[in-house]
Design an enzyme around this catalytic site. Sequence first.
Site, PDB file in Angstrom:
ATOM      1  CB  CYS A   1      -3.201   1.001  -2.449  1.00 33.21           C
ATOM      2  SG  CYS A   1      -3.493   2.794  -2.825  1.00 33.21           S
ATOM      3  CG  ASN A   2      -9.289   1.355  -2.740  1.00 30.93           C
ATOM      4  OD1 ASN A   2     -10.380   0.803  -3.948  1.00 30.93           O
ATOM      5  ND2 ASN A   2      -9.254   0.978  -1.657  1.00 30.93           N
ATOM      6  CB  THR A   3      -4.683   4.862  -5.208  1.00 35.18           C
ATOM      7  OG1 THR A   3      -5.632   5.311  -4.076  1.00 35.18           O
ATOM      8  CG2 THR A   3      -4.482   6.666  -6.752  1.00 35.18           C
TER       9      THR A   3
ATOM     10  CE1 TYR B   1       2.356   5.327  -3.445  1.00 41.16           C
ATOM     11  CE2 TYR B   1       1.247   3.600  -4.467  1.00 41.16           C
ATOM     12  CZ  TYR B   1       2.646   4.490  -3.670  1.00 41.16           C
ATOM     13  OH  TYR B   1       3.676   3.660  -3.768  1.00 41.16           O
ATOM     14  N   GLY B   2      -2.738   9.076  -3.431  1.00 43.34           N
ATOM     15  CA  GLY B   2      -4.429   9.236  -4.181  1.00 43.34           C
ATOM     16  C   GLY B   2      -4.349  10.850  -5.420  1.00 43.34           C
TER      17      GLY B   2
ATOM     18  CB  CYS C   1      -9.612   5.726  -0.238  1.00 41.89           C
ATOM     19  SG  CYS C   1      -8.414   5.857   0.583  1.00 41.89           S
ATOM     20  CB  THR C   2      -6.418   1.858   2.208  1.00 41.45           C
ATOM     21  OG1 THR C   2      -6.097   2.812   2.228  1.00 41.45           O
ATOM     22  CG2 THR C   2      -6.021   0.768   0.477  1.00 41.45           C
ATOM     23  CG  HIS C   3      -6.479   5.460   5.504  1.00 36.82           C
ATOM     24  ND1 HIS C   3      -5.525   5.466   4.133  1.00 36.82           N
ATOM     25  CD2 HIS C   3      -5.311   6.177   5.913  1.00 36.82           C
ATOM     26  CE1 HIS C   3      -4.394   5.667   3.881  1.00 36.82           C
ATOM     27  NE2 HIS C   3      -4.569   5.888   4.867  1.00 36.82           N
TER      28      HIS C   3
ATOM     29  CG  ASP D   1      -1.665   1.098   0.973  1.00 38.75           C
ATOM     30  OD1 ASP D   1      -2.195   1.465   0.113  1.00 38.75           O
ATOM     31  OD2 ASP D   1      -2.004   1.422   2.598  1.00 38.75           O
ATOM     32  CB  SER D   2      -0.051   4.956  -0.086  1.00 36.81           C
ATOM     33  OG  SER D   2      -1.013   4.826  -0.050  1.00 36.81           O
TER      34      SER D   2
ATOM     35  CD  GLU E   1      -1.516   8.124   7.268  1.00 37.21           C
ATOM     36  OE1 GLU E   1      -0.374   8.976   6.938  1.00 37.21           O
ATOM     37  OE2 GLU E   1      -1.581   7.479   6.265  1.00 37.21           O
TER      38      GLU E   1
HETATM   39  N1  DGL Z   1      -4.121   3.789   0.303  1.00 36.44           N
HETATM   40  C1  DGL Z   1      -4.700   4.848  -0.293  1.00 36.44           C
HETATM   41  C2  DGL Z   1      -5.847   3.853  -1.373  1.00 36.44           C
HETATM   42  O1  DGL Z   1      -6.244   2.961  -1.141  1.00 36.44           O
HETATM   43  C3  DGL Z   1      -5.355   5.811   0.275  1.00 36.44           C
HETATM   44  C4  DGL Z   1      -3.580   6.420   0.676  1.00 36.44           C
HETATM   45  C5  DGL Z   1      -3.238   7.461  -0.018  1.00 36.44           C
HETATM   46  O2  DGL Z   1      -3.351   8.190  -0.944  1.00 36.44           O
HETATM   47  O3  DGL Z   1      -2.176   7.024  -0.757  1.00 36.44           O
HETATM   48  O4  DGL Z   1      -6.590   5.179  -2.367  1.00 36.44           O
END
Ligand code: DGL
Length: 282
Positions: free
Chosen positions: A75-77, A44-45, A186-188, A12-13, A154
Site C-alpha cells: 500500500c503506497n499510503t 487509508y489515503g 497507488c495500488t489501484h 494493504d488497506s 472499486e
Molecule cells: N492502497 C492505497 C494506496 O496504495 C489506496 C487505497 C486507500 O486509500 O486506502 O495508497
Amino acid sequence: MSVEDAPIGVFDSGVGGLTVAREIMRQMPDENIVYFGDTARVPYGNKSKTTILRFSRQIVSFLRTKQVKAIVIACNTASAHALDIIEKEQDIPVIGVIRAGARTAAAATENGRIGIIATRGTIDSGVYEEVLRHIDPGFQIFGKACPLFVPLVEEGLTHDFITEEIARRYVKDLQYKGIDTMILGCTHYPLLRSLLKKVMGDDVTLVNPAYETAVELLELLEQKGMRRKRQPGGPPAEYRFYVSDLAAQFQEFAGSILPYDVAETQQIDIESYGQETERGEK
Ligand code: DGL
C-alpha cells in the site's frame, strides 16, 4: 516449518494490494503468501500518519502470528507513513512499494521530469519526492492527488468514459509540465493502466511499482537464502486471504484481479492485534 516454506506476508488497506500480490505470484510461483486487506478501515489515503502507523502495527502483529518470513507493505499510503518505523521494529525483512517505484521511474526518465499520481496521504507525505531527489537532486517532480480513482476502480469503472474524463482533468497539469514518466503511486492505479495510457499518450512511460517491488523481494529472498523452491511432486504454493470486513465482497473482487478463483477469505478482528492480551483469531 523451514524458513523457506514460511509464507510472505502482504498487506494493504483493501483489495488494491492484490496487484502487488499478483506480481509476486507471477515472479515467484513457488512462494506461499498470506494476504491481509484492511477492508473495515479502507481508505487509508486520507488518514493521518499516526492512524496509519497504528493500523500497520496491528496488521504486522497479525501477520507475525502466521510465521511470515518477510512482509510487503503493498500500500503506497502505508509505505509512505509507516515503512521506516516498522522495518526498524521488526527482525524480518519488511519492504514497501515506494522505493521500488521511485527507482524504476529514475531509470526510465530521459528528461528528468517525473509525475506522481497517488492518494492525498502519499502526495502530502512527500516520500516519493524524497526518494527521487536522493537518487538525483536535479529531478523535477510533480505530484497530483487523485482521490476519486480508488472508488471508481472499486465500482468496476476502469474503462468507463466518466473515469476517462476525470483522469483527463487530474493529469492536465502534469501534461503541461512536460513529464516523460509517471508513477502509478497507488495500488489501484495499475488497474487503470490502459485508460491512463490512452490519456497520457505513448511518450509518457507509466511506472507500476508493483512489478519492481516483486523484483526487489525476489532479490532480497535470494540474498538471504529464503527462497522457496518447490521440490518435484511437492505441494504447490498456498495462498491465504484475510480481511477485517466484508469477506464475500473482497473475494469477488480478488477473483477479478488474480488469475484464479479465491476459494476462501477469512474475516478477523484486526483491532485485537498489536496488544498482548487479546487475540481475534487463533
Ligand atoms: N492502497 C492505497 C494506496 O496504495 C489506496 C487505497 C486507500 O486509500 O486506502 O495508497
